[in-house]
Enzyme design. Structure first.
Site, PDB file in Angstrom:
ATOM      1  CD  GLU A   1      22.380  67.782  22.729  1.00 16.28           C
ATOM      2  OE1 GLU A   1      23.571  68.116  22.846  1.00 16.28           O
ATOM      3  OE2 GLU A   1      21.511  68.538  22.220  1.00 16.28           O
TER       4      GLU A   1
ATOM      5  CG  ASP B   1      29.844  67.154  41.551  1.00 21.33           C
ATOM      6  OD1 ASP B   1      29.457  66.321  40.715  1.00 21.33           O
ATOM      7  OD2 ASP B   1      29.600  68.371  41.454  1.00 21.33           O
TER       8      ASP B   1
END
Length: 538
Positions: A285, A334
């Site tokens: 990343e 969520d």
């Protein structure tokens, strides 16, 4: 680009008129969520509302909190340094399509590309702003304005962390974004879902710790049978351990050990975004962030763990998870629009905190779409497409509708070349990293604009025979899916809405789509100005 740190990014947002400073007192428990949710869904002003910098936070004098930084298409493009997401996808495609040079001239042509690629790799520096304050003791997570987002949340959650772990087998780093529930001043629940990379690092640590023992018994000699016998026995022990713990979901009396973890909060936008990009397994990343920035990410070594974090991070948490410790995490409101249910997850013990002077706490909220994560997800969609085409070259376009929360629905258009190709594409998508979670895949022909949901609805519902064109399969399901028959395991559906061929068993005539002829359209075009005036329309 690049933005060296969060503060440069905030200044850029301010200059672009994309930031509002909030001086009214706001409570990090519920109030900031309600304010941000109203702003992001407001029908007035630009879609998504502005980024918000809260500067008067109840219980946290002199603290600042940034939220909704990515919450519009304009801000996502600004963060990535592009005018359109397709421009970004084309840049990825250019590097993916690099071929081995065939001669000296080809090598010369590649030099600029190789020079640019050399800028992407992270570099370690001796120190950085994230070490302006170092605390080995007398620290508390509760010193930061961490949000409780929704009424039934189990507590406060860190929602925009870059969680750094290292593969115990290969030594490769990973940066992922996994929410962290605050249990007390120095412990957190690490919600890395079962199929995420950090969870695999945790499982590998379990395998390593249990490789020489089985049910607590010491490793026995191989009696001259050689390394293959030992390797086979270790593999059998690992299989047994994974089965007994359901892949680390439940505790085993054995093994004992730790895995190091670091968390960076308040990173520059490229690093933050790279933590959610579905990168190929071997691509780090930090390298993706360097690609986004066209400049290397500067890293510093942590104080107490063998990991590296961005040098300009606002806050860094260092510590470990025990391999023999799980604790209830959740519930949490969520991005599905529902509360994700409580479950057992590893416990992150924080043993050191470093941060900048007067750190800015960066966070986000998730809930019923559209919210900030929707704009991040649409950017990821554009990044993901050229990567998908590496293994599914017939892909024309994809659409992950915001209301489908990115893992419930994927609409795909393809260049169909042979019978059954739509089903081949479905299965290929279900084999691709995080795309394995896609609950429903709809495949259409290349003449359908997958970004036009009206066109998709018309064509799909007209083109399918449900019994013939719908298929079901079983496999991994997102941990947040509350409807699946089991946690993390359930069914998925594929819909082949392509035109059916005789070689697929369809022998009936297929009607033409209704379209006005060009001559009539041209005649009406000539009259349209006068007609529009009479009709009172533009």
């Amino acid at each position: 680009m690049p933005f060296d740190d969060l503060r440069q990014w905030i200044a850029a947002l301010d200059r672009a008129g994309e930031l509002k400073r909030i001086q009214t007192e706001a409570d990090p428990v519920l109030e900031i969520t309600e304010i941000t949710d109203r702003v992001s869904k407001s029908k007035k002003g630009k879609p998504g509302g502005p980024a918000l910098l809260f500067q008067n936070i109840k219980g946290h004098p002199h603290s600042q909190l940034l939220i909704n930084q990515f919450g519009s298409e304009a801000r996502m493009k600004l963060a990535l340094g592009v005018n359109s997401f397709d421009e970004f996808a084309d840049r990825i495609k250019m590097f993916l399509e690099v071929k081995s040079p065939q001669g000296f001239l080809d090598k010369l042509k590649m030099l600029p590309l190789l020079t640019e690629a050399g800028k992407f790799f992270p570099k370690t520096v001796p120190t950085g702003p994230c070490k302006e304050v170092i605390k080995h003791d007398n620290f508390s997570l509760l010193d930061f304005p961490i949000l409780q987002c929704w009424p039934q949340d189990a507590g406060r959650f860190i929602t925009l962390p870059c969680v750094v772990t290292r593969d115990p087998k290969s030594g490769k780093r990973n940066v992922g974004m996994y929410r962290l529930q605050v249990y007390d001043k120095n412990t957190l629940g690490a919600h890395w879902q079962r199929q995420k990379v950090a969870a695999e690092h945790y499982r590998q640590a379990l395998r390593n710790a249990g490789a020489t023992t089985q049910e607590g018994a010491p490793s026995k000699p191989s009696f001259g049978l050689g390394g293959d016998f030992d390797a086979g026995r270790r593999n059998t022990a690992a299989v047994d351990l994974m089965a007994r713990t359901s892949g680390g979901q439940v505790l085993s009396a054995n093994p004992i050990g730790k895995m190091e973890v670091a968390v960076a909060i308040g990173t520059d936008p490229a690093v933050t975004f790279s933590a959610i990009v579905p990168a190929p397994p071997d691509v780090e990343e930090y390298l993706i962030a360097g690609f986004l920035r066209a400049a290397p990410v500067e890293l510093v070594k942590c104080e107490t763990v063998d990991l590296e974090v961005p040098a300009t991070s606002e806050i860094v948490l260092e510590g470990y998870v025990n391999l023999d410790e799980l604790r209830t995490e959740g519930p949490f409101g969520d991005h599905t629009g529902f509360y994700s249910l409580e479950d057992l997850y590893p416990v992150f013990h924080v043993q050191c905190i470093t941060h900048r002077k007067d750190p800015i706490y960066a966070t986000t909220i998730v809930g019923k779409p559209p919210m900030e994560d929707a704009y991040m997800g649409k950017a990821v969609e554009r990044v993901f497409l050229p990567l998908m085409r590496l293994t599914i070259p017939e892909l024309v376009d994809i659409n992950l509708p915001i209301e489908g929360i990115f893992h419930n629905l994927m609409i795909v258009s393809i260049r169909k070349s042979y019978p059954g190709q739509a089903r081949k594409v479905m299965n290929a998508i279900w084999s691709l990293g995080q795309a394995m979670f896609t609950k429903v895949i709809i495949v259409v022909d290349e003449d359908v604009d997958v970004q036009d949901l009206a066109d998709v609805t018309l064509k799909v519902l007209n083109h399918i025979d449900p019994e013939r064109d719908i298929q079901f399969t079983l496999g991994p399901i997102d941990s947040l899916d509350h409807a699946s028959r089991l946690a993390n395991y359930g069914s998925k559906m594929g819909i082949d809405a392509t035109r059916k061929w005789p070689t697929e068993g369809f022998t009936r005539p297929w009607p033409d789509e209704i379209v006005m002829n060009a001559k009539t359209k041209a005649l009406v075009d000539e009259k349209w100005k006068a007609l529009a005036k009479e009709l009172g329309i533009d």
